[in-house]
Design a protein around this motif. Structure first.
Motif, PDB file in Angstrom:
ATOM      1  N   CYS A  16       0.817  -1.216   0.000  1.00 32.03           N
ATOM      2  CA  CYS A  16       0.000   0.000   0.000  1.00 32.03           C
ATOM      3  C   CYS A  16       0.849   1.263   0.000  1.00 32.03           C
ATOM      4  O   CYS A  16       0.412   2.302  -0.476  1.00 32.03           O
ATOM      5  CB  CYS A  16      -0.950   0.003   1.196  1.00 32.03           C
ATOM      6  N   MET A  17       2.072   1.164   0.528  1.00 34.69           N
ATOM      7  CA  MET A  17       2.948   2.335   0.566  1.00 34.69           C
ATOM      8  C   MET A  17       3.429   2.737  -0.827  1.00 34.69           C
ATOM      9  O   MET A  17       3.813   3.883  -1.031  1.00 34.69           O
ATOM     10  CB  MET A  17       4.157   2.069   1.466  1.00 34.69           C
ATOM     11  N   VAL A  18       3.439   1.811  -1.761  1.00 35.46           N
ATOM     12  CA  VAL A  18       3.978   2.117  -3.085  1.00 35.46           C
ATOM     13  C   VAL A  18       2.953   1.945  -4.203  1.00 35.46           C
ATOM     14  O   VAL A  18       3.303   2.045  -5.374  1.00 35.46           O
ATOM     15  CB  VAL A  18       5.218   1.248  -3.391  1.00 35.46           C
TER      16      VAL A  18
ATOM     17  N   ILE B  90      -4.621   7.152   1.640  1.00 32.46           N
ATOM     18  CA  ILE B  90      -5.148   8.523   1.608  1.00 32.46           C
ATOM     19  C   ILE B  90      -4.017   9.513   1.368  1.00 32.46           C
ATOM     20  O   ILE B  90      -4.156  10.431   0.553  1.00 32.46           O
ATOM     21  CB  ILE B  90      -5.917   8.834   2.913  1.00 32.46           C
ATOM     22  N   ALA B  91      -2.908   9.347   2.061  1.00 36.42           N
ATOM     23  CA  ALA B  91      -1.774  10.257   1.878  1.00 36.42           C
ATOM     24  C   ALA B  91      -1.280  10.210   0.432  1.00 36.42           C
ATOM     25  O   ALA B  91      -0.998  11.257  -0.174  1.00 36.42           O
ATOM     26  CB  ALA B  91      -0.652   9.892   2.838  1.00 36.42           C
TER      27      ALA B  91
ATOM     28  N   ASP C 152      -3.028   9.358  -2.240  1.00 36.46           N
ATOM     29  CA  ASP C 152      -4.045   9.987  -3.095  1.00 36.46           C
ATOM     30  C   ASP C 152      -3.961  11.509  -3.023  1.00 36.46           C
ATOM     31  O   ASP C 152      -4.106  12.193  -4.033  1.00 36.46           O
ATOM     32  CB  ASP C 152      -5.447   9.532  -2.696  1.00 36.46           C
ATOM     33  N   VAL C 153      -3.753  12.036  -1.826  1.00 38.19           N
ATOM     34  CA  VAL C 153      -3.645  13.488  -1.666  1.00 38.19           C
ATOM     35  C   VAL C 153      -2.424  14.011  -2.422  1.00 38.19           C
ATOM     36  O   VAL C 153      -2.504  15.022  -3.121  1.00 38.19           O
ATOM     37  CB  VAL C 153      -3.595  13.875  -0.168  1.00 38.19           C
ATOM     38  N   ILE C 154      -1.304  13.310  -2.308  1.00 41.93           N
ATOM     39  CA  ILE C 154      -0.091  13.733  -3.024  1.00 41.93           C
ATOM     40  C   ILE C 154      -0.318  13.701  -4.531  1.00 41.93           C
ATOM     41  O   ILE C 154       0.014  14.659  -5.240  1.00 41.93           O
ATOM     42  CB  ILE C 154       1.111  12.847  -2.613  1.00 41.93           C
ATOM     43  N   LEU C 155      -0.909  12.623  -5.030  1.00 35.02           N
ATOM     44  CA  LEU C 155      -1.187  12.525  -6.461  1.00 35.02           C
ATOM     45  C   LEU C 155      -2.169  13.602  -6.897  1.00 35.02           C
ATOM     46  O   LEU C 155      -1.983  14.238  -7.944  1.00 35.02           O
ATOM     47  CB  LEU C 155      -1.729  11.134  -6.803  1.00 35.02           C
TER      48      LEU C 155
END
Length: 121
Positions: free
Chosen positions: A16-18, A72-73, A75-78
């Protein structure tokens, strides 16, 4: 058996981190958000936030939904990169307002989640 469950849990977290990393790299390399829909990112982000809130509200163990803050993090960055490269500020403004509203409403809850994660590690 317990070691196998721990391995499955940590491998899920690592994946999930990548999971969004290839999309982020593609957007950065192309310096364009063409082909990535902000609406789809917001829909996905909304689903993650609703699910995360549901799990938290019913006090499920953190281990059962720990990957969602990571997703979520990402998605926010993207979404921020997509908004940056979209170059249409009239289109970007509503997304920034919505994102700011969501972050402001969930700020206290996000800090609580981070403290719980810190305690697990």
């Amino acid at each position: 058996m317990e070691a196998l469950l721990a391995l499955a849990n940590w491998s899920t977290l690592l994946v999930c981190m990548v999971i969004k990393l290839p999309q982020v790299v593609a957007v950065l390399a192309a310096r364009s958000a063409r082909g990535v829909s902000p609406e789809s990112l917001l829909l996905e982000l909304s689903g993650f936030l609703v699910f995360l809130r549901y799990q938290s509200y019913y006090s499920y163990p953190l281990e059962t939904y720990l990957e969602y803050p990571i997703l979520i993090a990402q998605d926010v960055i993207l979404l921020l990169f997509v908004l940056h490269y979209s170059c249409n500020m009239k289109q970007t403004l509503p997304y920034i307002v919505i994102l700011k509203f969501v972050i402001n409403k969930l700020q206290q809850w996000i800090f609580k989640m981070l403290l719980l994660i810190e305690q697990l590690i």
